[in-house]
Design an enzyme around this catalytic site. Structure first.
Site, PDB file in Angstrom:
ATOM      1  N   VAL A   8      13.934  25.969  36.661  1.00  0.00           N
ATOM      2  CA  VAL A   8      14.412  25.779  38.027  1.00  0.00           C
ATOM      3  C   VAL A   8      13.424  26.250  39.093  1.00  0.00           C
ATOM      4  O   VAL A   8      13.666  26.039  40.283  1.00  0.00           O
ATOM      5  CB  VAL A   8      15.761  26.505  38.243  1.00  0.00           C
ATOM      6  CG1 VAL A   8      16.852  25.870  37.395  1.00  0.00           C
ATOM      7  CG2 VAL A   8      15.638  28.004  37.958  1.00  0.00           C
ATOM      8  N   TYR A   9      12.337  26.878  38.711  1.00  0.00           N
ATOM      9  CA  TYR A   9      11.389  27.369  39.710  1.00  0.00           C
ATOM     10  C   TYR A   9      10.785  26.189  40.475  1.00  0.00           C
ATOM     11  O   TYR A   9      10.179  25.291  39.883  1.00  0.00           O
ATOM     12  CB  TYR A   9      10.271  28.180  39.065  1.00  0.00           C
ATOM     13  CG  TYR A   9      10.694  29.543  38.546  1.00  0.00           C
ATOM     14  CD1 TYR A   9      11.947  30.087  38.836  1.00  0.00           C
ATOM     15  CD2 TYR A   9       9.823  30.311  37.774  1.00  0.00           C
ATOM     16  CE1 TYR A   9      12.319  31.327  38.366  1.00  0.00           C
ATOM     17  CE2 TYR A   9      10.190  31.561  37.306  1.00  0.00           C
ATOM     18  CZ  TYR A   9      11.439  32.063  37.593  1.00  0.00           C
ATOM     19  OH  TYR A   9      11.813  33.297  37.122  1.00  0.00           O
ATOM     20  N   CYS A  10      10.977  26.214  41.778  1.00  0.00           N
ATOM     21  CA  CYS A  10      10.491  25.146  42.663  1.00  0.00           C
ATOM     22  C   CYS A  10      10.927  23.773  42.157  1.00  0.00           C
ATOM     23  O   CYS A  10      10.165  22.798  42.198  1.00  0.00           O
ATOM     24  CB  CYS A  10       8.970  25.219  42.819  1.00  0.00           C
ATOM     25  SG  CYS A  10       8.410  26.674  43.722  1.00  0.00           S
TER      26      CYS A  10
END
Length: 318
Positions: free
Chosen positions: A52-54
């Site tokens: 889910v990072y960026c």
């Protein structure tokens, strides 16, 4: 850079991990490439990300760099799944295994070295969630498994379940926020990790940047606390108790002739049960300062003084 075994596993990782939460966002691909090269050249190996990072762009940036900027074999790639784009948690077998395949596609690799459950999902039976870890490792898509943001009882339950029957994938690591400004992991999670042989990977080891001393005289215009996106993230540590700890860290740093960052990072890195703090940097210049802390080992009397000033007795003092 020194290496440590991750829990009771045979996996060795550098004793500092490089976090990539801002890669593909505040950190563009060019800066990410410089950071990754600098990290590996310093002997670093543990590279931490999440699906889910960026919005997945962190993994995409890593995928563009692995094999081009650094060799795949020089890295221990760790990613996570459970959180969704909608901000919910889904630790179902269906979601997890689909998420892992998507991560591998973005990363451009056939396996990750460490696959972690990003958070506990109370709506999914734990045995179902853990069966996904077993499948991931059995299929070769992941080499080791860990958890993140688990309470001590959740970690103990998961680790014990996995040990209860031969052939299940052991839990070798857990991530939690841990620093001089936040030591509640020591209440239950650290003792549980030590007892279970699970390695601790602290995130935000610099107190969300506050322990660097940058906020001693105010909020710099280019800091996270001045950003609308990150202000709420930093604000909990801009209180009187934290200010006292930061002053003590700064005093120790002056006496040793090093940066406050080096003192704060050296303290958490060498705490019982800690394998590798996960550090993040916006620029390669910031990362270079972080890597200099690798040379620092705090004298015992300074560790004791920092332990005292940041002790449990003062946690609730604002």
């Amino acid at each position: 850079m020194e290496e440590r075994h991750l829990g009771r596993s045979g996996l060795s990782v550098s004793r500092l991990g490089l976090g990539t939460m801002t890669w593909g966002g505040d950190t563009d691909p060019e800066d990410a490439a410089e950071q990754l090269m600098t990290f590996v050249e310093a002997g670093g190996s543990l590279l931490d990300t999440a699906d889910v990072y960026c919005g997945g762009d962190s993994e995409r940036v890593i995928g563009e760099l692995v094999g081009q900027v650094v060799d795949r074999d020089d890295l221990v790639i760790a990613t996570k799944a459970v959180l969704t784009a909608e901000g919910t948690r889904d630790a179902s077998r269906r979601h997890l295994l689909r998420a892992l395949d998507a991560s591998l596609d973005r990363l451009g690799v056939d396996h990750v070295d460490l696959w972690q459950l990003h958070a506990y999902d109370s709506r999914t039976p734990m045995e179902e969630t853990l069966s996904a870890l077993d499948d991931a490792v059995a299929s070769g898509r992941a080499r080791y498994a860990g958890v993140s943001n688990y309470a001590a009882w959740q970690l103990a339950t998961a680790a014990t379940w996995q040990r209860a029957w031969p052939g299940r994938t052991p839990i070798v690591s857990t991530q939690a926020e841990y620093s001089l400004l936040r030591r509640d992991a020591e209440d239950d999670l650290v003792p549980a990790s030590l007892q279970l042989g699970v390695g601790l990977l602290p995130y935000s080891p610099l107190g969300r940047g506050v322990l660097t001393g940058k906020y001693r005289t105010g909020i710099p215009a280019d800091s996270r606390a001045a950003s609308a996106h990150y202000a709420e993230f930093v604000q909990p540590y801009l209180n009187d108790r934290c200010a006292r700890i930061v002053e003590s860290v700064s005093t120790a740093a002056e006496g040793l002739g090093v940066s406050p960052l080096a003192v704060a990072l050296g303290w958490v890195r060498d705490q019982p049960g800690v394998v590798a703090p996960i550090v993040g940097a916006r620029t390669v210049k910031q990362l270079a300062v972080i890597l200099e802390a690798e040379e620092i080992t705090l004298p015992g009397e300074i560790r004791e003084a920092l332990d005292d000033i940041s002790s449990d007795d003062d946690r609730d003092d604002d």
